[in-house]
Design a protein around this motif. Sequence first.
Motif, PDB file in Angstrom:
ATOM      1  N   LEU A 150       0.821  -1.210   0.000  1.00 47.12           N
ATOM      2  CA  LEU A 150       0.000   0.000   0.000  1.00 47.12           C
ATOM      3  C   LEU A 150       0.855   1.260   0.000  1.00 47.12           C
ATOM      4  CD1 LEU A 150      -2.760  -1.103   2.536  1.00 47.12           C
ATOM      5  CD2 LEU A 150      -2.896  -1.071   0.048  1.00 47.12           C
ATOM      6  N   VAL A 151       1.880   1.294   0.844  1.00 48.43           N
ATOM      7  CA  VAL A 151       2.714   2.495   0.935  1.00 48.43           C
ATOM      8  C   VAL A 151       3.519   2.686  -0.348  1.00 48.43           C
ATOM      9  CG1 VAL A 151       4.582   3.609   2.188  1.00 48.43           C
ATOM     10  CG2 VAL A 151       2.820   2.372   3.444  1.00 48.43           C
ATOM     11  N   ALA A 152       4.099   1.611  -0.885  1.00 46.67           N
ATOM     12  CA  ALA A 152       4.836   1.728  -2.141  1.00 46.67           C
ATOM     13  C   ALA A 152       3.935   2.206  -3.268  1.00 46.67           C
ATOM     14  CB  ALA A 152       5.470   0.385  -2.504  1.00 46.67           C
ATOM     15  N   ILE A 242      10.564   3.775   6.270  1.00 42.47           N
ATOM     16  CA  ILE A 242      11.314   4.678   5.397  1.00 42.47           C
ATOM     17  C   ILE A 242      10.462   5.111   4.210  1.00 42.47           C
ATOM     18  CG2 ILE A 242      13.303   4.819   3.848  1.00 42.47           C
ATOM     19  CD1 ILE A 242      14.794   2.961   5.728  1.00 42.47           C
ATOM     20  N   LEU A 243       9.742   4.159   3.628  1.00 47.57           N
ATOM     21  CA  LEU A 243       8.858   4.506   2.517  1.00 47.57           C
ATOM     22  C   LEU A 243       7.774   5.483   2.948  1.00 47.57           C
ATOM     23  CD1 LEU A 243       8.212   1.236   0.446  1.00 47.57           C
ATOM     24  CD2 LEU A 243       9.285   3.354  -0.316  1.00 47.57           C
ATOM     25  N   ALA A 244       7.230   5.284   4.151  1.00 44.55           N
ATOM     26  CA  ALA A 244       6.215   6.201   4.658  1.00 44.55           C
ATOM     27  C   ALA A 244       6.778   7.617   4.809  1.00 44.55           C
ATOM     28  CB  ALA A 244       5.665   5.701   5.989  1.00 44.55           C
ATOM     29  N   ASP A 245       8.011   7.723   5.298  1.00 43.81           N
ATOM     30  CA  ASP A 245       8.641   9.038   5.426  1.00 43.81           C
ATOM     31  C   ASP A 245       8.884   9.665   4.055  1.00 43.81           C
ATOM     32  OD1 ASP A 245       9.895  11.025   7.260  1.00 43.81           O
ATOM     33  OD2 ASP A 245      11.679  10.542   6.081  1.00 43.81           O
ATOM     34  N   VAL A 246       9.317   8.844   3.094  1.00 39.71           N
ATOM     35  CA  VAL A 246       9.499   9.349   1.727  1.00 39.71           C
ATOM     36  C   VAL A 246       8.173   9.818   1.147  1.00 39.71           C
ATOM     37  CG1 VAL A 246      10.142   8.678  -0.629  1.00 39.71           C
ATOM     38  CG2 VAL A 246      11.541   7.942   1.305  1.00 39.71           C
ATOM     39  N   TRP A 247       7.122   9.074   1.438  1.00 36.96           N
ATOM     40  CA  TRP A 247       5.790   9.448   0.946  1.00 36.96           C
ATOM     41  C   TRP A 247       5.389  10.815   1.479  1.00 36.96           C
ATOM     42  CZ3 TRP A 247       0.657   6.810   2.766  1.00 36.96           C
ATOM     43  CH2 TRP A 247      -0.404   7.333   2.023  1.00 36.96           C
ATOM     44  N   VAL A 248       5.619  11.074   2.745  1.00 34.42           N
ATOM     45  CA  VAL A 248       5.265  12.376   3.324  1.00 34.42           C
ATOM     46  C   VAL A 248       6.048  13.496   2.639  1.00 34.42           C
ATOM     47  CG1 VAL A 248       5.322  13.772   5.420  1.00 34.42           C
ATOM     48  CG2 VAL A 248       4.589  11.370   5.546  1.00 34.42           C
ATOM     49  N   VAL A 249       7.338  13.257   2.391  1.00 33.85           N
ATOM     50  CA  VAL A 249       8.164  14.274   1.723  1.00 33.85           C
ATOM     51  C   VAL A 249       7.655  14.533   0.305  1.00 33.85           C
ATOM     52  CG1 VAL A 249      10.475  14.804   0.868  1.00 33.85           C
ATOM     53  CG2 VAL A 249      10.183  13.741   3.119  1.00 33.85           C
ATOM     54  N   VAL A 250       7.374  13.452  -0.429  1.00 30.11           N
ATOM     55  CA  VAL A 250       6.879  13.597  -1.800  1.00 30.11           C
ATOM     56  C   VAL A 250       5.519  14.278  -1.815  1.00 30.11           C
ATOM     57  CG1 VAL A 250       6.130  12.319  -3.841  1.00 30.11           C
ATOM     58  CG2 VAL A 250       8.202  11.633  -2.642  1.00 30.11           C
ATOM     59  N   LEU A 251       4.685  13.922  -0.858  1.00 28.88           N
ATOM     60  CA  LEU A 251       3.362  14.525  -0.764  1.00 28.88           C
ATOM     61  C   LEU A 251       3.460  16.018  -0.489  1.00 28.88           C
ATOM     62  CD1 LEU A 251       0.344  13.838  -0.833  1.00 28.88           C
ATOM     63  CD2 LEU A 251       0.466  13.395   1.617  1.00 28.88           C
ATOM     64  N   ARG A 252       4.367  16.407   0.391  1.00 30.64           N
ATOM     65  CA  ARG A 252       4.541  17.822   0.711  1.00 30.64           C
ATOM     66  C   ARG A 252       5.012  18.599  -0.516  1.00 30.64           C
ATOM     67  NH1 ARG A 252       7.969  17.198   4.478  1.00 30.64           N
ATOM     68  NH2 ARG A 252       6.436  17.023   6.177  1.00 30.64           N
TER      69      ARG A 252
END
Length: 518
Positions: A150-152, A242-252
């Motif tokens: 889901l996160v990926a 780590i993927l969740a943190d990357v997702w937040v950065v990409v989302l921002r």
Amino acid sequence: MAWLFVRLKLRLIAGNLRGDAMRQIGFVFTLIGAAAAACGGLVLTSLLRLAPADVAADAGMVLFTLLALIWVAGPLLVFGVDETLDPARLSLFPLTAGQMAVGMFAASVTGPWPLASLFTLLGAVVGLSRDVSGALIGLVAALFQLAFCLVASRVVTTALSRVLRTRRGRDLLAIGVVFVILLTQVPNLLLNRGIGGAPRELLRSLAEAVRWGPPGMAAHAIADGSFVGLAEVAAVGVVVLILADVWVVVLRRTMVRSDASTEVGSVRRSRFDGLLPAGPLGAVVSKELKYLRREPRGRMGWIAAVGISGVLMFSLSSGPNGLAGATLAVSAACAGALMIGLQGANAFGIDGRALWMNAIVYSSQRDLRTDLAGRHLAVSLVAAPLLALLSVAGGLVAGHAVWAVPALLASIGLLQIALGVGAVISVVLPYTYPERINAFTSAAPGQGGVAFAGSFGAMLGTSLLSAPVVLPVLFGLTWASLLVVPYGVAVGVGGRRLAATIGYARLPDLLAAVSRPS
């Protein structure tokens, strides 16, 4: 926040189903499909317990990786259809990127397909674990595997959301999806040609390739059931974080950058307009050539036709009972011609509401016939080089380049037959192309049955009309290919005449059918 997005997802589903019987029927079939996938996945993965431990572990690693790839690619296919996938739709809400990520993750868990995936993973726990510790580790590994999928999926969708709103981005997605579909046939081709060795060796090679990916580690942890498996599960959990943190950065970053789809593009005049015939025929050809160049859904069909025909060419030639000679070259080229021609089964759908501008100037059946002739000429101009390429490739694979000649003649004649049949289907069973930013949607809500009937009718009609002249060529009478082109042209002309007679009498109905809200 998570519960808020779950309720939002449920409200969106309920709102889409309200008052539309066809959507309700489609949702019921979706539930049935998800339930079948859940039960089938649970049973099939549980049966891995009957296989040797090393075979089960290899199969589990490959299946877990395949499930992750499906989750990454699947949401891209419905981008623009599922409102919860596009972060731009939530940009006006007073939410931080972290809150939005939590909510979107909860929304992605809500639905029948995540539940089907969970059942499949639970079946894998039964099939791969060999003791109690393996089962306990497996339960955690299954949850981590689902979270990774889901996160990926969300990371990729969010990162590509700005690109997918542009025409070029949708084109690249269409090409990528067709390429991935074609890649799935590579193992079959290798096995048929004896290149990959025995299926067991091929499975082991695939398992070694995905062994140290997060899905492979999760599956191996279940089969291992020891402290090594526990460490692998922990590693998968770290990757998910780590993927969740990357997702937040990409989302921002996605929420604060301008949307490329709103940028103004330049209008270029085609350099080939001067070579086209004058009058209404040339105008229609020019318009259709622009559609073929700019419409993602049209290009998706063309790319798929060429790619699938290429795979079919190698697949038919492999194995001890594979085709050879002119039959192989003709089969591949005719398959491409058929798939290209079937796209003409809804010729007016791409015009949509703009069709009224043509309708008000049609003063006779001849005008409508000229319009159809221009559309078919545009398709033929683009299809002829592609069919020539397929024919030459088929001849070379078959062993003699000269066999490209009957293949090209047969495929061009078959294309004209398909266009003639498609013209009749276009005025008998027209439907609306949805105005969405997705290259994989072909009919407006409620018209899926009409689209299926039109495609099936076009394929059946083309097959019946082409059988008298194409079958002899396939059976080795290559001289009969000289008859296919004039026969196909005659059928195409007759189809346009019949379509003009029917269509001119029901222009208001035709306009209404291609102008439904989507």
